[in-house]
Scaffold this motif. Structure first.
Motif, short mmCIF file in Angstrom:
data_model
loop_
_atom_site.label_atom_id
_atom_site.label_comp_id
_atom_site.label_asym_id
_atom_site.label_seq_id
_atom_site.Cartn_x
_atom_site.Cartn_y
_atom_site.Cartn_z
N LYS A 94 4.57 -14.51 9.42
CA LYS A 94 5.07 -13.15 9.69
C LYS A 94 6.25 -12.75 8.81
O LYS A 94 7.10 -11.98 9.21
CB LYS A 94 5.43 -13.00 11.17
N LYS A 96 6.53 -10.84 5.74
CA LYS A 96 5.83 -9.99 4.77
C LYS A 96 6.51 -9.95 3.41
O LYS A 96 5.85 -9.93 2.39
CB LYS A 96 5.70 -8.56 5.31
N LEU A 125 -3.83 -7.02 2.92
CA LEU A 125 -3.62 -7.38 4.32
C LEU A 125 -2.16 -7.18 4.73
O LEU A 125 -1.88 -6.72 5.84
CB LEU A 125 -4.05 -8.82 4.56
N THR A 128 -1.59 -3.71 5.88
CA THR A 128 -2.25 -3.20 7.09
C THR A 128 -1.84 -3.94 8.36
O THR A 128 -1.88 -3.36 9.43
CB THR A 128 -3.79 -3.30 6.95
N VAL A 129 -1.44 -5.20 8.23
CA VAL A 129 -1.12 -5.98 9.42
C VAL A 129 0.25 -5.55 9.97
O VAL A 129 1.16 -5.22 9.22
CB VAL A 129 -1.15 -7.50 9.12
#
Length: 132
Positions: A94, A96, A125, A128-129
């Motif tokens: 987590k 980013k 990804l 978008t996540v």
């Protein structure tokens, strides 16, 4: 008695493939043993470190995977493979920003290759996540 093994790149590639097969079959200790053997044969190479990192990652041991990926990048800062895997790990952890940094670097190093493609997909990804 110290033994010296002179293996070809092809023979080392076969050992690495055997390690990945063991990893994918859930035989994690066998995979680790193989990758540790390759590391002993090629201590300056990032390749067995990435292999060891993938085993730790697959087992959910993210701190251990990070240590292996960092060692791989220290041994070869130009390894798109190591950067792509470290970026994937950062995304799963987590983080980013760190994911983007490693994935962008992998893409720069391998813009048209396999690891660049992996990095490109993971970068999409990261956009978008959403983490809670």
């Amino acid at each position: 008695m110290t033994r010296h093994f002179d293996l070809t790149e092809q023979e080392l590639a076969v050992l690495m493939e055997a390690g990945f097969i063991c990893r994918d079959a859930g035989r994690y200790q066998h995979a680790r043993d193989i990758f540790l053997g390759v590391r002993a044969l090629r201590p300056g190479s990032e390749i067995p470190e990435v292999g060891l990192g993938t085993v730790a990652f697959q087992q959910g041991d993210f701190p251990q995977a990070a240590r292996h990926y960092k060692r791989a990048i220290e041994r070869n800062p130009q390894s798109a493979w190591a950067h792509a895997h470290h970026g994937e790990l950062a995304l799963f952890a987590k983080n980013k920003q760190q994911a983007r940094e490693h994935l962008q670097r992998a893409l720069e190093l391998d813009p048209t290759g396999e690891y660049g493609a992996m990095a490109r997909d993971l970068l999409k990804l990261t956009e978008t996540v959403q983490f809670r």
